[in-house]
Every structure is written in structure tokens, then in C-alpha cells.
Write a protein that holds these residues in place. Structure first.
Motif, PDB file in Angstrom:
ATOM      1  N   GLN A 105      -8.465  19.884  16.801  1.00  0.00           N
ATOM      2  CA  GLN A 105      -7.739  21.138  16.961  1.00  0.00           C
ATOM      3  C   GLN A 105      -7.508  21.272  18.373  1.00  0.00           C
ATOM      4  N   LYS A 106      -7.848  20.432  19.356  1.00  0.00           N
ATOM      5  CA  LYS A 106      -7.843  20.558  20.763  1.00  0.00           C
ATOM      6  C   LYS A 106      -6.967  19.654  21.415  1.00  0.00           C
ATOM      7  N   GLU A 107      -5.919  19.963  22.163  1.00  0.00           N
ATOM      8  CA  GLU A 107      -5.081  18.851  22.398  1.00  0.00           C
ATOM      9  C   GLU A 107      -5.453  18.402  23.806  1.00  0.00           C
ATOM     10  N   LEU A 109      -3.770  16.075  25.938  1.00  0.00           N
ATOM     11  CA  LEU A 109      -2.482  15.604  26.617  1.00  0.00           C
ATOM     12  C   LEU A 109      -1.877  16.614  27.208  1.00  0.00           C
ATOM     13  N   THR A 111       1.668  18.356  27.493  1.00  0.00           N
ATOM     14  CA  THR A 111       2.589  18.392  26.478  1.00  0.00           C
ATOM     15  C   THR A 111       4.125  18.124  27.273  1.00  0.00           C
TER      16      THR A 111
ATOM     17  N   GLU B 261      -5.894  25.070  20.164  1.00  0.00           N
ATOM     18  CA  GLU B 261      -5.146  25.077  21.396  1.00  0.00           C
ATOM     19  C   GLU B 261      -4.397  23.818  21.707  1.00  0.00           C
ATOM     20  N   ALA B 262      -3.453  23.971  22.694  1.00  0.00           N
ATOM     21  CA  ALA B 262      -2.737  23.049  23.147  1.00  0.00           C
ATOM     22  C   ALA B 262      -2.551  23.067  24.818  1.00  0.00           C
ATOM     23  N   ARG B 263      -2.887  21.739  25.468  1.00  0.00           N
ATOM     24  CA  ARG B 263      -2.658  21.869  26.833  1.00  0.00           C
ATOM     25  C   ARG B 263      -1.190  21.981  27.349  1.00  0.00           C
ATOM     26  N   MET B 264      -0.803  23.245  27.672  1.00  0.00           N
ATOM     27  CA  MET B 264       0.705  23.375  28.001  1.00  0.00           C
ATOM     28  C   MET B 264       0.833  23.080  29.517  1.00  0.00           C
TER      29      MET B 264
END
Lengths: 278, 264
Positions: A105-107, A109, A111, B261-264
Motif C-alpha cells: 500500500q506504500k510506494e 519508488l 514515480t 500513498e505514493a512517493r510523488m
């Protein structure tokens, strides 16, 4: 030899309680009330090096909190943690060189960068030389079949491709223990199967210890030989997959069809819910 | 030890490089952000030109000193936001449990977090600071002092933002208070210290660290004072150590989260 050992591990979170409506908000300022939630309650277990363990439980059972204590993200309130002979609360950085983590659920990388640039960055994080990083990328690129998209920005990749890249990023430094928190969440069945095969391959080829949490019974059944079920912060079952299935075979007589692993797990969850009165 | 420091710096520099690369994806936005920030800063200086036509001295400062003050403020604040932008949004990371990915890396958490974002318009602030320094007339000694005080100013501003951000480990909804304090600091930094008396003077020297970040440095660049010089460098080191201690004390209370979440 143990890869992971947890003894009497406990963690409590303090959560503010607020009554409903505006009055409740005002009252919460004047008389703040705090509720303690026991996320992990005296949990003890160990994992052998090279073992593939499923650590499962319903939502809010304490799985992620346990993983976070094992990886040094959270400090336990009490108890001892030992991962590869290292105490995460005291030597977090030293431990980080030996473990890999994938939180579905947590990226982790970047983007806007390509997977290749990301792997170079992760190589630097783990103090690999440029040559070592290049060699490792070449090796993992082939193993995970990244060739077609290794130079495409991560934001343009499909979810399955991204998860494969997340796995590669967490493997760049050859970790001895890999923590996987719902790694196949949101993936289609074909990609899931693909990811499972890759995880299996890592365990087979590099003797990597796999600590997996997942709600997907397929992940558990196809990857793990041992299962720990947690509920309300406590371990309710710690058994080998083989033994668990054998014990539940007797129940086949009362069911019209043979019990699947999913049925068995659901049975255990329901029994626990009844016992805890949830 | 030295190898560890070198490796840490390598990661920090890569992080800053990748942040800038992200902003450069759209070159037009990248350049216009920088230029418009410089123009925005320049318009405010016009007000000072008008004021100094009416009076020769404001709060003990001449126009040249006001330019030095603005230059040092812009350069310090700019550099802080280019290199350590995340220090200014630390509260949000703590509250939403976004420190996890930094905690599983074998690097210094604080440095990794701080260098994980950049503010591109702040490059405009930094360049504007240098333009003002040269507009005051080039002087080798002053140039090096300016660079040094940009460094101490960056440390002081970043450390102050970090301490305020770290309060979120203990208290909820601290981000608004932190933002107001940082904005307040920047506002105070753009006025001569001579206009502050009583409580406000106490505030800018002892509560909000504006005095050590810019006022003392401007006085030193105008007339060198070894005592003041030591005070500024000592204070920068003290505040940096305090910020590190507060952050790591708070980190023990970090409770993460399960937000997607995503690391943007």
C-alpha cells in the motif's frame, strides 16, 4: 538458526476520543479523553532462516504493527525483537542493510524516475558501488523480466509492473530477510501468480527468509509452509500449513464439500470474533 | 566514519538531484517559477526605495543595509527550501505516517527526510539574494561572509522549522502553528531590527531566531565584530543540535499509519 525472534512483544496506541457533533468537539478541547488500543499484545514467535511464513489476520489484528516493529519503524512498548541477531530498536541502520521491505500500500519508488534510475538510487542508499549496482540491476532485470519497461517512468507503468519494480528495489542489496506486507494487493490473478513465482524463486535461489502478510489466500497457500494467525493483537494459531489442513480434514465430514484454506481461515476468524465478542 | 559521511552525502545529493530533475520535467514552468519569484521579491524592494527617499535612516539601516538584509534573507530561506524543503512539511509526514520508507533505509532518517523534496521557486529566492549582494557593490571579504552567513542562516531557519514540525510527534494539528511561526520569522527577517522595541525585540532575538539568522550577520558584514561572529556560528550549531535531539526524541513516539500513498 533463527532469522527472526520476537518475545512478549507489545505495542499500544493512544487515540483521542471525541463525542459526536460540535458539542463533542468543544468538550474534547476542554476535557480531552484518550483511549488506549492494544495493537500487539505479548506476541512471541520465531522464524527460521530460509523459512516462508504467512503472518495473517483480519483488519486491525496487529499484523502491520508487528512488521513495523520487526523492521525498526516502530518502537515496541515492551518485549524483545531480534532480526538476524540485530535489535531493530538499537541498530536500525545496521538491520536495514540485511532486510528488504515491500509495503503493497506504500510506494517507495520515485514515480517521475525510470525503474533504472530508481535502482541506481537504491544502490547508493545501500552503499553499492556503481559497478555492483549495474551488475545487480542486470541480474534482477532478467529474473523479473523488466527489459521492456526499465527505462519508462514509474508513473507510466501498470500496477503489476510497479510491484515487480518495488520488489527489485527491495532486493538490490541481497537482503537475507524480506518483509512483504500485502505485496499482491490490487493485482490481477495472472500478475499475482507471476509475483508469487518470483518470491518463490528468491527463496529457492538465495535462501531468503520471507515474512508475508496478505489477505489473499492464494499468496499464503502457494508460498508459505507455516502460518501464524493473529487477532486483537494476539497469536491465535501458529502451525505448519500441512498440519493445519490435516486437522481440519475431519470437518470435511460435516461440510458438503472439502474445506479450502480460505474456509479454514474464515472458520478461525469467525471463532475468534465470537470469542472476543466483536 | 568519513566513509559513512561521504556515502550519506552521496545519497543526499542524489536525492536533491532527482528532486530538481522532477521539477525540470516541464522546463517552461521550471524557468518561469524561478524568474517570477525573483521579480516578486524585487517589487517589494521598490517600497524600500520610496521610503529611503523620504528618510535617510530607518531603524538604524541605510538602503544598502536593507538590501544586504533582504539578500541574506532570500539566500538563506531559498537555500533552505531548495535543499531541505521537507523540513517545512515535516508535520504532514508525521501525522500521515509517511516516514516509514525512510526508516527502513540504512541512512540517517532526518537527512533523508529533509532532502526528499525541493521547492523550485526557492532557487529564485537564492539567486535574488546573490543579485542583491552584487548590487551592494562587490567586496571579497563581504562576499565570503555573505556565503558563510547564508550557510548559518540556512541551518537556523531549517532547524527552527524542524523543531516546530517535530512537535507533531507530541501534539496533533501542530502544522498550522508551525507554518505561522515560520511565516512570522520570514516577515521579521525583512525589517531592520532597529524598529523593534520591548517585547517584539525580545521575540526576534530569543523566541523566533531572526536575530542570529540575519540581524547579527548584517551588522557583522557592515562592521566586523568577532564576538558577534562567534555568537552566530555557535547559535547555528546549538540550534541544529537541538533540532536533531527533538526530532529523534519524537521519532520514538512515531505511530506510522496504514494510509495508501505514493512517493510523488
Amino acid at each position: 538458526m533463527y532469522a527472526i525472534k520476537a518475545e512478549d512483544l507489545s505495542k499500544t496506541f493512544r487515540v483521542k476520543v471525541k463525542e459526536k457533533g460540535m458539542k463533542g468537539s468543544v468538550r474534547a478541547i476542554l476535557h480531552p479523553q484518550v483511549k488506549e488500543i492494544q495493537a500487539v499484545d505479548n506476541v512471541s514467535f520465531s522464524v527460521e532462516e530460509g523459512e516462508m511464513l504467512a503472518f495473517i489476520g483480519p483488519n486491525g489484528a496487529g499484523k502491520s504493527t508487528t512488521i513495523k516493529m520487526l523492521t525498526g519503524i516502530l518502537y515496541p512498548d515492551s518485549g524483545k525483537v531480534d532480526v538476524l541477531g540485530i535489535d531493530p530498536t538499537k541498530n536500525r541502520k545496521q538491520l536495514a542493510y540485511c532486510i528488504g521491505t515491500v509495503f503493497g500500500q506504500k510506494e517507495q519508488l520515485w514515480t517521475h524516475l525510470t525503474p533504472y534510475d530508481n535502482f541506481r538510487f537504491f544502490g547508493a542508499i545501500y552503499d553499492l558501488t556503481d559497478k555492483e549496482t549495474e551488475m545487480r540491476i542486470a541480474e534482477l532485470k532478467e529474473c523479473f523480466e523488466l527489459g521492456a519497461f526499465i527505462n519508462t517512468p514509474v508513473r507510466n507503468l501498470s500496477l503489476g509492473q510497479r510491484i515487480r519494480c518495488e520488489l527489485v528495489a527491495s532486493l538490490i542489496h541481497r537482503p537475507r530477510v524480506l518483509f512483504l506486507d500485502e505485496p499482491t494487493i490490487g493485482l490481477d490473478p495472472v500478475v499475482k501468480e507471476n509475483i508469487r513465482e518470483l518470491i518463490h524463486q528468491m527463496n529457492r535461489d538465495y535462501h531468503t527468509t520471507i515474512f508475508l502478510t496478505s489477505h489473499d489466500v492464494g499468496d499464503i497457500e502457494k508460498l508459505c509452509r507455516r502460518i501464524i494467525i493473529v487477532n486483537a493483537g494476539q497469536i491465535v494459531l501458529d502451525d505448519s500449513m500441512e498440519h493445519l489442513k490435516k486437522c481440519y480434514l475431519e470437518k470435511e465430514n460435516v461440510h458438503s464439500s472439502p474445506l479450502s484454506l480460505e474456509d479454514i481461515i474464515m472458520d478461525i476468524y469467525r471463532a475468534e470474533r465470537r470469542a472476543t465478542g466483536e | 566514519m568519513l566513509t559513512a559521511v561521504r556515502r550519506q552525502l552521496r545519497v543526499c545529493m542524489l536525492s536533491v538531484k532527482y528532486n530538481i530533475m522532477r521539477e525540470m520535467i516541464n522546463p517552461v514552468t521550471f524557468v518561469t517559477n524561478i524568474i517570477f519569484m525573483m521579480l516578486n521579491n524585487a517589487t517589494i524592494l521598490v517600497q524600500w526605495f520610496i521610503l529611503f527617499r523620504l528618510r535617510d535612516d530607518i531603524g538604524g539601516y541605510t538602503m544598502k543595509e536593507v538590501m544586504l538584509l533582504w539578500g541574506l534573507t532570500a539566500a538563506s530561506f531559498g537555500l533552505s527550501r531548495v535543499l531541505f524543503a521537507r523540513a517545512f512539511s515535516l508535520s504532514e509526514l508525521i501525522v500521515s505516517g509517511k516516514l516509514d520508507s525512510y526508516l527502513v533505509q540504512p541512512k540517517n532518517v532526518l537527512l533523508s527526510v529533509m532532502t526528499s523534496a525541493t521547492n523550485i521557486s526557492a532557487i529564485g529566492d537564492f539567486l535574488y539574494g546573490l543579485v542583491l549582494l552584487f548590487a551592494c557593490g562587490f567586496n571579497v571579504g563581504r562576499f565570503f561572509l555573505f556565503l558563510l552567513f547564508t550557510g548559518t542562516g540556512t541551518v537556523i531557519i531549517t532547524a527552527f522549522a524542524l523543531i516546530l514540525g517535530s512537535l507533531s510527534f507530541w501534539f496533533v494539528r501542530m502544522e498550522m502553528f508551525g507554518n505561522q511561526m515560520v511565516s512570522g520569522m520570514i516577515s521579521f527577517m525583512t525589517y531592520p531590527d532597529g524598529i523593534f522595541r520591548g517585547v517584539s525585540r525580545f521575540l526576534v532575538y530569543f523566541v523566533i531566531p531572526v536575530g542570529m539568522a540575519v540581524y547579527h550577520p548584517v551588522h557583522i558584514m557592515t562592521e566586523f565584530d568577532a564576538g558577534m561572529f562567534l555568537e552566530v556560528t555557535g547559535y547555528a550549531v546549538f540550534l541544529m543540535i537541538a533540532a536533531v535531539i527533538v526530532f529523534y526524541r519524537g521519532l520514538k513516539r512515531y505511530s506510522s499509519s496504514s494510509l495508501m500513498e505514493a512517493r510523488m
